[in-house]
Structure formats: C-alpha cells, structure tokens
Design a protein around this motif. Sequence first.
Motif, PDB file in Angstrom:
ATOM      1  N   VAL A   1     -61.575 -51.771  52.982  1.00  0.00           N
ATOM      2  CA  VAL A   1     -62.848 -51.216  52.370  1.00  0.00           C
ATOM      3  C   VAL A   1     -63.982 -52.429  52.615  1.00  0.00           C
ATOM      4  O   VAL A   1     -63.938 -53.498  51.711  1.00  0.00           O
ATOM      5  CB  VAL A   1     -62.636 -50.882  50.884  1.00  0.00           C
ATOM      6  CG1 VAL A   1     -63.814 -50.388  50.252  1.00  0.00           C
ATOM      7  CG2 VAL A   1     -61.349 -50.099  50.834  1.00  0.00           C
TER       8      VAL A   1
ATOM      9  N   ARG B   1     -67.919 -50.994  48.978  1.00  0.00           N
ATOM     10  CA  ARG B   1     -67.551 -51.204  47.703  1.00  0.00           C
ATOM     11  C   ARG B   1     -68.582 -51.282  46.938  1.00  0.00           C
ATOM     12  O   ARG B   1     -68.658 -50.833  45.707  1.00  0.00           O
ATOM     13  CB  ARG B   1     -67.166 -52.834  48.015  1.00  0.00           C
ATOM     14  CG  ARG B   1     -65.708 -52.969  48.375  1.00  0.00           C
ATOM     15  CD  ARG B   1     -65.259 -54.383  48.703  1.00  0.00           C
ATOM     16  NE  ARG B   1     -64.135 -54.611  49.469  1.00  0.00           N
ATOM     17  CZ  ARG B   1     -62.779 -54.704  48.567  1.00  0.00           C
ATOM     18  NH1 ARG B   1     -62.802 -54.876  47.167  1.00  0.00           N
ATOM     19  NH2 ARG B   1     -61.718 -54.783  49.271  1.00  0.00           N
TER      20      ARG B   1
ATOM     21  N   GLU C   1     -50.763 -50.957  54.899  1.00  0.00           N
ATOM     22  CA  GLU C   1     -50.697 -50.068  53.536  1.00  0.00           C
ATOM     23  C   GLU C   1     -51.742 -50.481  52.742  1.00  0.00           C
ATOM     24  O   GLU C   1     -52.082 -49.925  51.646  1.00  0.00           O
ATOM     25  CB  GLU C   1     -49.347 -50.338  52.748  1.00  0.00           C
ATOM     26  CG  GLU C   1     -49.050 -51.785  52.232  1.00  0.00           C
ATOM     27  CD  GLU C   1     -48.603 -52.818  53.250  1.00  0.00           C
ATOM     28  OE1 GLU C   1     -48.334 -53.958  52.891  1.00  0.00           O
ATOM     29  OE2 GLU C   1     -48.562 -52.430  54.400  1.00  0.00           O
ATOM     30  N   VAL C   2     -52.389 -51.697  53.109  1.00  0.00           N
ATOM     31  CA  VAL C   2     -53.631 -52.279  52.362  1.00  0.00           C
ATOM     32  C   VAL C   2     -54.808 -51.596  52.823  1.00  0.00           C
ATOM     33  O   VAL C   2     -55.240 -51.673  53.923  1.00  0.00           O
ATOM     34  CB  VAL C   2     -53.775 -53.755  52.454  1.00  0.00           C
ATOM     35  CG1 VAL C   2     -54.894 -54.271  51.632  1.00  0.00           C
ATOM     36  CG2 VAL C   2     -52.398 -54.333  51.889  1.00  0.00           C
ATOM     37  N   ALA C   3     -55.837 -50.992  51.857  1.00  0.00           N
ATOM     38  CA  ALA C   3     -56.942 -50.408  52.267  1.00  0.00           C
ATOM     39  C   ALA C   3     -57.806 -51.625  52.681  1.00  0.00           C
ATOM     40  O   ALA C   3     -57.978 -52.299  52.547  1.00  0.00           O
ATOM     41  CB  ALA C   3     -57.494 -49.607  51.096  1.00  0.00           C
TER      42      ALA C   3
ATOM     43  N   ASP D   1     -64.926 -46.749  42.173  1.00  0.00           N
ATOM     44  CA  ASP D   1     -63.564 -47.373  42.281  1.00  0.00           C
ATOM     45  C   ASP D   1     -62.794 -46.908  43.638  1.00  0.00           C
ATOM     46  O   ASP D   1     -63.445 -45.684  43.923  1.00  0.00           O
ATOM     47  CB  ASP D   1     -62.754 -47.275  41.056  1.00  0.00           C
ATOM     48  CG  ASP D   1     -62.641 -45.860  40.654  1.00  0.00           C
ATOM     49  OD1 ASP D   1     -61.575 -45.119  41.317  1.00  0.00           O
ATOM     50  OD2 ASP D   1     -63.440 -45.106  40.003  1.00  0.00           O
ATOM     51  N   PHE D   2     -61.921 -47.439  44.020  1.00  0.00           N
ATOM     52  CA  PHE D   2     -61.101 -46.900  45.087  1.00  0.00           C
ATOM     53  C   PHE D   2     -59.680 -47.115  45.146  1.00  0.00           C
ATOM     54  O   PHE D   2     -59.331 -48.292  44.781  1.00  0.00           O
ATOM     55  CB  PHE D   2     -61.790 -47.125  46.457  1.00  0.00           C
ATOM     56  CG  PHE D   2     -62.133 -48.695  46.489  1.00  0.00           C
ATOM     57  CD1 PHE D   2     -61.091 -49.541  46.995  1.00  0.00           C
ATOM     58  CD2 PHE D   2     -63.537 -49.465  46.254  1.00  0.00           C
ATOM     59  CE1 PHE D   2     -61.245 -50.901  47.112  1.00  0.00           C
ATOM     60  CE2 PHE D   2     -63.481 -50.828  46.036  1.00  0.00           C
ATOM     61  CZ  PHE D   2     -62.416 -51.644  46.367  1.00  0.00           C
ATOM     62  N   ASP D   3     -58.974 -46.440  45.784  1.00  0.00           N
ATOM     63  CA  ASP D   3     -57.470 -46.998  45.965  1.00  0.00           C
ATOM     64  C   ASP D   3     -57.475 -48.290  46.868  1.00  0.00           C
ATOM     65  O   ASP D   3     -58.135 -48.230  48.104  1.00  0.00           O
ATOM     66  CB  ASP D   3     -56.641 -45.819  46.784  1.00  0.00           C
ATOM     67  CG  ASP D   3     -56.819 -44.728  45.862  1.00  0.00           C
ATOM     68  OD1 ASP D   3     -57.061 -44.728  44.858  1.00  0.00           O
ATOM     69  OD2 ASP D   3     -56.045 -43.803  46.264  1.00  0.00           O
ATOM     70  N   THR D   4     -56.506 -49.222  46.320  1.00  0.00           N
ATOM     71  CA  THR D   4     -56.162 -50.301  47.376  1.00  0.00           C
ATOM     72  C   THR D   4     -55.078 -50.083  48.244  1.00  0.00           C
ATOM     73  O   THR D   4     -55.079 -50.746  49.132  1.00  0.00           O
ATOM     74  CB  THR D   4     -56.019 -51.600  46.401  1.00  0.00           C
ATOM     75  OG1 THR D   4     -54.983 -51.252  45.480  1.00  0.00           O
ATOM     76  CG2 THR D   4     -57.470 -51.968  45.595  1.00  0.00           C
ATOM     77  N   HIS D   5     -54.372 -49.002  47.990  1.00  0.00           N
ATOM     78  CA  HIS D   5     -53.229 -48.708  49.005  1.00  0.00           C
ATOM     79  C   HIS D   5     -53.473 -47.687  49.552  1.00  0.00           C
ATOM     80  O   HIS D   5     -54.139 -46.746  49.235  1.00  0.00           O
ATOM     81  CB  HIS D   5     -52.076 -48.323  48.054  1.00  0.00           C
ATOM     82  CG  HIS D   5     -50.703 -48.072  48.729  1.00  0.00           C
ATOM     83  ND1 HIS D   5     -50.465 -46.754  48.916  1.00  0.00           N
ATOM     84  CD2 HIS D   5     -49.877 -48.696  49.116  1.00  0.00           C
ATOM     85  CE1 HIS D   5     -49.342 -46.611  49.693  1.00  0.00           C
ATOM     86  NE2 HIS D   5     -48.890 -47.868  49.810  1.00  0.00           N
TER      87      HIS D   5
ATOM     88  N   TRP E   1     -56.545 -42.222  52.440  1.00  0.00           N
ATOM     89  CA  TRP E   1     -57.075 -42.966  51.317  1.00  0.00           C
ATOM     90  C   TRP E   1     -58.159 -42.203  50.412  1.00  0.00           C
ATOM     91  O   TRP E   1     -58.874 -41.085  50.918  1.00  0.00           O
ATOM     92  CB  TRP E   1     -57.848 -44.222  52.074  1.00  0.00           C
ATOM     93  CG  TRP E   1     -58.559 -45.146  51.178  1.00  0.00           C
ATOM     94  CD1 TRP E   1     -58.212 -46.184  50.550  1.00  0.00           C
ATOM     95  CD2 TRP E   1     -60.037 -44.881  50.772  1.00  0.00           C
ATOM     96  NE1 TRP E   1     -59.107 -46.760  49.988  1.00  0.00           N
ATOM     97  CE2 TRP E   1     -60.413 -46.154  50.069  1.00  0.00           C
ATOM     98  CE3 TRP E   1     -61.112 -44.111  51.253  1.00  0.00           C
ATOM     99  CZ2 TRP E   1     -61.572 -46.235  49.610  1.00  0.00           C
ATOM    100  CZ3 TRP E   1     -62.351 -44.304  50.941  1.00  0.00           C
ATOM    101  CH2 TRP E   1     -62.449 -45.506  50.058  1.00  0.00           C
TER     102      TRP E   1
ATOM    103  N   GLY F   1     -61.521 -42.617  47.305  1.00  0.00           N
ATOM    104  CA  GLY F   1     -62.603 -43.354  46.687  1.00  0.00           C
ATOM    105  C   GLY F   1     -63.270 -42.619  45.866  1.00  0.00           C
ATOM    106  O   GLY F   1     -63.435 -41.288  46.047  1.00  0.00           O
TER     107      GLY F   1
END
Length: 101
Positions: free
Chosen positions: A77, A82, A73-75, A87-91, A6, A8
């Motif tokens: 966070v 946050r 598969e969902v991050a 920003d960060f990957d949601t996947h 992951w 961010g």
Amino acid sequence: MIVRLWRGRADGAGAPAYRAHFESAVWTTLARIPGFREASLLERPIEDGVEFLVLTEWESWEAVRAFAGDRPEVAVVDAPARRALRDFDTHVDHFETSPPA
C-alpha cells in the motif's frame, strides 16, 4: 494462476482519490510486471464510506513475488493510497485457481 485479494476502506472524500490512484498509478505499475494478468477494483457503499476489494491475477508465485516481495502475504500500500484510505488490510489473501477442464 494466483489471485490476490485485498480490502481497503475510505470515507466519502477519500474514495474518489483512491479510485483515481488505482486507475492511474496502480494499474500502470502492475501492467509492467511480467506475469501480471488482470486487476479488478470492486467497491460497495458501507455505513461510513466505501469499501474497496482489489483482486489481482498472476501467472505464478514468482510473478506475485516480483510485485509483493519475499513476504507476499503483506499488503503493498503506497503513500498515495494510504492518504486516500481511512483504513486497510495489512494482510493479503491468495487463492490458487485451475484452468477450466
């Protein structure tokens, strides 16, 4: 073994806050989950801040789901992360590894 990957990104002010959050709260949470093996927080400078790459290692998909829930598969966070990240990957990407021969 399963490795979760992951990313961010934080600006200069958010980077120390995310690093501190990971080293205290995230690491502590992960260490309590059966099947968690290891975590690495990698970072590199980018044009407008810092990019973090988080790698976590798990013994099984069951262990991954104990952390991430039914949609691994969902991050995951949490609110402090946050706030620290721009920003960060949601996947999340997963890779299965085999033990050395």
